[in-house]
Write an enzyme that holds these catalytic residues in place. Structure first.
Site, PDB file in Angstrom:
ATOM      1  CE  LYS A   1      44.700  45.356  33.374  1.00  0.00           C
ATOM      2  NZ  LYS A   1      45.098  46.115  34.582  1.00  0.00           N
TER       3      LYS A   1
ATOM      4  CB  SER B   1      44.948  48.808  36.543  1.00  0.00           C
ATOM      5  OG  SER B   1      43.720  48.495  35.906  1.00  0.00           O
TER       6      SER B   1
ATOM      7  CB  SER C   1      41.810  48.264  40.324  1.00  0.00           C
ATOM      8  OG  SER C   1      42.027  48.145  38.921  1.00  0.00           O
TER       9      SER C   1
ATOM     10  CB  SER D   1      48.628  48.177  34.993  1.00  0.00           C
ATOM     11  OG  SER D   1      47.839  47.367  34.147  1.00  0.00           O
TER      12      SER D   1
END
Length: 256
Positions: free
Chosen positions: A127, A72, A70, A215
């Site tokens: 992250k 994010s 993705s 996100s």
């Protein structure tokens, strides 16, 4: 216990090793014309066991590959990036149980971390670590404060963010200094963001994606327990995005 790839890799290694070992023990003094004729399953076990063992040791204790699915973590990591994750930076853990047996280091603010999503441990997320135990984290729309101090940012210009559906989102790119880490983030100008504040408790971490307004992170679902940490992202070793820019050698070696 999650029956994922790691589980089946451990099972395959143990089963092949046992087959080879037991056959060797029980046929030690038996032979045919001076040479043992191994059944097909023993031959396969003897061939695959060393390979499986090496893969298991490397994957569990050294490094593991992941693919970014993705956007994010844009602009740091793009969809289609294949990254290597250092598995021993935050300590040596046993496979399957993920019990830490050798503590080697602690996560630091600004690290790009891979972890098992708390709401679904079978899913891995990546992250940026924003808050460590004891930190007061406050987020108000586009603004971020750590322990009451606004995080420093500098505008860099416009950036077209591509999501996993192939849609393009016009965003603003900023340089952010988080702890000792300097990296770029994205925000969607003119849109409302979430507001909240918390103190990170012991044994937990607060994480956010670099693509801040696109996100799914700690602002939505909460904190990451220490036992869910998988490792620290090291570098991009390949990039291939079938629906995007295809094979991109310029991405190799990048990480922030």
């Amino acid at each position: 216990m999650d029956m994922d790839l790691e589980f089946w890799l451990v099972v395959a290694t143990v089963v092949s090793g046992l087959i080879w070992l037991l056959y060797s023990l029980f046929t030690r003094n038996k032979s045919k014309f001076g040479r043992r004729v191994e059944p097909w399953y023993v031959e396969y076990a003897r061939s695959f066991f060393p390979v499986l063992l090496i893969v298991l040791l490397l994957r569990s204790f050294v490094a593991e590959p992941f693919r970014i699915p993705s956007g994010s973590m844009l602009p740091t990591l793009e969809i289609g990036d294949f990254i290597l994750v250092n598995k021993f930076t935050y300590g040596i853990r046993l496979p399957i149980t993920h019990t830490k047996i050798i503590p080697l280091g602690e996560p630091k603010t600004g690290d790009v971390v891979v972890f098992r999503y708390p709401n679904d441990p079978k899913t891995d997320f990546i992250k940026r670590l924003v808050g460590v135990p004891g930190d007061l984290i406050a987020w108000d729309n586009k603004d971020l404060k750590v322990n009451g101090v606004p995080v420093k940012r500098q505008e860099l210009g416009a950036y077209d963010a591509h999501d996993q559906q192939g849609q393009v989102h016009p965003t603003l790119r900023l340089k952010e200094i988080l702890g000792s880490a300097e990296h770029d983030i994205l925000i969607l100008p003119g849109t409302a963001g979430r507001t909240g504040e918390l103190v990170v408790p012991e044994g937990h971490y607060f994480v956010m994606g670099d693509n801040r307004d696109m996100s799914n992170d700690s602002r939505m679902w909460g904190l990451v327990p220490e036992e869910n940490l998988v490792g620290k992202a090291m570098l991009v070793w390949m990039h291939f995005n079938w629906g995007g820019d295809g094979l991109n050698f310029k991405r190799i070696g990048l990480i922030d």
